[in-house]
Every structure is written in structure tokens, then in C-alpha cells.
Design an enzyme around this catalytic site. Structure first.
Site, PDB file in Angstrom:
ATOM      1  N   HIS A 142       0.819  -1.232   0.000  1.00  0.00           N
ATOM      2  CA  HIS A 142       0.000   0.000   0.000  1.00  0.00           C
ATOM      3  C   HIS A 142       0.846   1.273   0.000  1.00  0.00           C
ATOM      4  CE1 HIS A 142      -3.621  -2.284   0.514  1.00  0.00           C
ATOM      5  NE2 HIS A 142      -3.311  -2.715   1.714  1.00  0.00           N
ATOM      6  N   ASP A 266      -3.589 -13.048   3.437  1.00  0.00           N
ATOM      7  CA  ASP A 266      -4.840 -12.592   4.056  1.00  0.00           C
ATOM      8  C   ASP A 266      -6.068 -12.862   3.191  1.00  0.00           C
ATOM      9  OD1 ASP A 266      -4.004 -10.693   2.268  1.00  0.00           O
ATOM     10  OD2 ASP A 266      -3.958  -9.032   3.698  1.00  0.00           O
TER      11      ASP A 266
HETATM   12 ZN   LIG Z   1      -3.584  -7.231   2.777  1.00  0.00          ZN
END
Ligand SMILES: [Zn+2]
Length: 396
Positions: A142, A266
């Protein structure tokens, strides 16, 4: 190929990064009782412990990375961003960006995470190793050139791709199967024709409105971004179909010199941050396929870097599944598999297949028709949101 040489990059200091008191991903504040924020790393240390205890780590040469230099970080990040991470970490707490909290050790941990990925990529290009795994924190995908974001301080894989190019690789494929969209990687390479970024992620999860099928690159990089926003609830078969029908042909069309995988775990069925259904079998199968693809396209050169993964109990088994596949071993015992593998979401369903089919026929890299008229072809893209999907009874 002959038996591949494997490298395992990790560093104790990466386990000392801690975003501080909070709950889940939210720091302590109104309505938040102190628990712990995600990306603290007893869990990741346990993952390494399981890989070690299983004997799988014995197949790897363990390498202690050195911190990334400013020269490395500046391949992607601005000086102001680096200064903010360093200064916030030096204070011992605070947000170095947007939901990117740090402690005293975070700046060094982040440099070690980048350093591991850079050194793994470089070593693979030099032929010292064929395959590498980097068990690093903080995660990276990110982080944008000018800001930390969502637990990510520096963009580990993006810097590694630039470092690989500095080291002579002309074309780099980055596959990102973290459940979230890697906005930072996409932004870094959006206009770069020499880095193909492919992301398999949960549609609309995070960041909001990021990772749409219509985001395919711009300028000279048109066609070099491939987003696969799978609907919530996608499981084993949907992920394998996406790899088989999109990742493999896109990689063959692109012809990379090196493959980097942002290998978050995840997207598992036990992760609190996503709503996907993957199991250790999924990560083992995808990893095996990518290693075979590397054997075919890049003389075996491939680097996997850990990203997200927030299930305290399941993450170690998922990392073990990934590591076993890199080592060419069968899928390991999974004591949690029985809780996930019988669920109907594991089969490819029609609304999931629709996203894959759309990209097969419309993405500029995969469809000559679409490359002739990309804007017209992509204007009818499905939203890929569950609300736009056929009824659940429409397919399995
Ligand atoms: Zn993630």
C-alpha cells in the site's frame, strides 16, 4: 531444471516493529479498548517457527539481510517520505502516513524489509539462488512513493523491482495475491511498460475504488496493469482459475526476466481482514504454478515477499504451505483445512467466473480485439461487486 537453490530472508528486527496499542487496524481512541493492532509479530515469528519445526526451512539457505540504503529507497520513494518515517519512528510512536503507526524500531524494520527484497532479487539475478522467500514486516504494497499507508511504510516489492532493473533485468512481472489491492505498486508502475503488475484481490475491499478491471495502465504503460477484483467469497477454484486463465497467459505475453510475488496470506478463509476462502492448499498450488512459470520464462528466477496475513492461528500454516511449494515439497499437513475445504465457496461460481472471462476477452494484454479498441471494450466492464452478481443459485 535441476534442484533449485533456495534462499530464506528474515531478520529479528522485523519482528520488533509494532504499530502500538489499538484494536485490529484502529489505534486506541474513542470507543477503542486497547487490544493490539495487526502487523505485530508474534504471529509472524510463529510462522517462521512452524516452517523451521517442519524441517522445510532446512531446504533453504538462511540469509540475514542488511538495511536498504537511501539510494535503494529513492528508487521509489521521495526524500520527504523517508524523512517522515525516520522522524516518526525516532519519536517512538505516531502515524507515519495514513494508518501507518510505528514504534522506535519501525524505521529500521522497514529498511530491513526492503533490504531483504532488494537483496533477494539481486541474488536471484546473479544466479546465487533460484528462488527466494522474504518473511518481512512491515508489509509494503500500500505504500505510495510519497506516503506510508495501511501498515505499509516502504513499498518492499516495488523497490525490489526497481533494484532488479538497476541490476540488469529489463522486464519484471509483479504478481500480488494479497487480499487487498496493492495501490502503491500500481501507482509506481502505472505508466511503465517494463513492469507488469497483476493483482488478485477482493473487489472493493481496500483501498476503496482501487484495483478496478478498467485500470489497465496509462501512457507507455497502457496494458501493463491487470487487476482481477474477485467477488467476496471467492475460494480455491476461483483463485486457481484466475492464475491459470489470466496470470499464466499474461506472463507468457509479457516475457519477464524476473518474477516477484507479493505473497500476502490474508485471502484465507480465517483472516479477519478479508472475506475470501483460500486455504493452505490454495497458496501451495499458486506458488507451485508460479515456480513452474518461472522455470519456463525466467530461468527459474522468482522471489516471494510476505505482505498481509492477520489470522493468528492460520497464518503459520499458510506460510508453511507457500514455503513447501517453493521447496518443491507436497502440501503440508493443515489441521485447519477441514473447517474450510468443504464449504461451497471453494468451487468456482458463475459470478466469479464472469470477472475472469471478462478479463480474458477484454484486457489489452490478453485480447487482440480489446487492444484495438481498449476504451470501447472496457466500458462495458462488470463491476464485479457481489450486488451485481447473479443469484447465488446461479452456479457453483
Ligand atoms: Zn492485505
Amino acid at each position: 531444471m535441476s534442484t533449485p537453490h533456495l534462499a530464506w530472508y528474515s531478520h529479528e528486527i522485523c519482528f520488533w516493529h509494532d504499530p502500538g496499542s489499538g484494536s485490529g487496524y484502529v489505534p486506541v481512541g474513542p470507543g477503542i479498548e486497547p487490544l493490539r493492532q495487526f502487523a505485530v509479530d508474534p504471529d509472524l515469528r510463529r510462522a517462521e517457527g512452524l516452517v523451521k519445526a517442519s524441517g522445510v526451512q532446512d531446504r533453504f539457505t538462511c540469509v540475514t539481510p542488511t538495511p536498504a540504503t537511501d539510494e535503494d529507497l529513492l528508487l521509489v520513494h521521495t526524500p520527504e517520505h523517508i524523512e517522515r518515517v525516520e522522524a516518526t519512528s525516532a519519536i517512538g510512536s505516531g502515524d507515519a502516513g495514513v494508518y501507518a503507526h510505528v514504534n522506535y524500531h519501525s524505521a529500521q524494520a522497514a529498511r530491513l524489509a526492503v533490504g531483504a527484497c532488494v537483496q533477494a532479487a539481486t541474488s536471484v539475478l546473479e544466479g546465487r539462488f533460484d528462488r527466494a522467500y522474504c518473511l518481512v514486516r512491515p508489509p509494503g504494497h500500500h505504500a505510495e512513493p510519497d506516503r506510508a499507508m495501511a501498515l505499509c511504510l516502504y513499498n518492499n516489492v516495488a523497490v525490489a523491482a526497481r533494484a532488479a532493473q538497476r541490476h540488469g533485468a529489463r522486464r519484471v512481472l509483479i504478481l500480488d495475491w494479497d487480499v487487498h489491492h496493492g495501490n502503491g505498486i500500481q501507482r509506481t508502475f502505472y505508466e511503465d511498460p517494463d513492469v507488469l503488475y497483476i493483482s488478485l484481490h477482493q473487489d472493493g475491499l481496500f483501498p476503496a475504488a482501487s484495483g478496478l478491471v478498467t485500470e489497465t495502465g496509462a501512457g507507455a504503460g497502457a496494458g501493463s496493469t491487470l487487476n482481477v477484483p474477485l467477488p467476496a467469497g471467492s475460494g480455491h477454484d476461483a483463485y486457481l482459475a484466475a492464475v491459470d486463465r489470466l496470470v499464466e497467459p499474461a506472463a507468457r505475453a509479457f516475457r519477464p526476466d524476473l518474477i516477484l510475488v507479493a505473497a500476502g496470506v490474508d485471502a484465507s478463509g480465517h483472516d479477519p481482514m478479508g472475506r475470501m476462502m483460500c486455504t493452505s492448499r490454495t497458496f501451495h498450488a499458486m506458488t507451485s504454478t508460479l515456480c513452474r512459470l518461472a522455470d519456463e520464462l525466467t530461468r527459474g528466477r522468482i522471489v516471494f515477499a510476505h505482505e498481509g496475513g492477520y489470522s493468528a492461528w492460520y497464518q503459520p500454516t499458510l506460510v508453511l504451505g507457500t514455503a513447501a511449494a517453493i521447496a518443491g515439497l507436497p502440501a503440508p499437513q493443515d489441521p485447519f483445512l477441514h473447517s474450510l475445504d468443504h464449504l461451497p465457496g471453494q468451487r468456482l461460481q458463475r459470478h466469479q467466473d464472469r470477472v475472469i472471462t471478462h478479463l480474458e476477452t477484454h484486457h489489452p494484454l490478453l485480447s487482440r480485439t480489446a487492444s484495438d479498441v481498449p476504451s470501447a471494450a472496457l466500458s462495458d466492464a462488470p463491476s464485479a461487486t457481489p450486488s451485481a452478481a447473479p443469484s447465488p443459485g446461479g452456479g457453483r
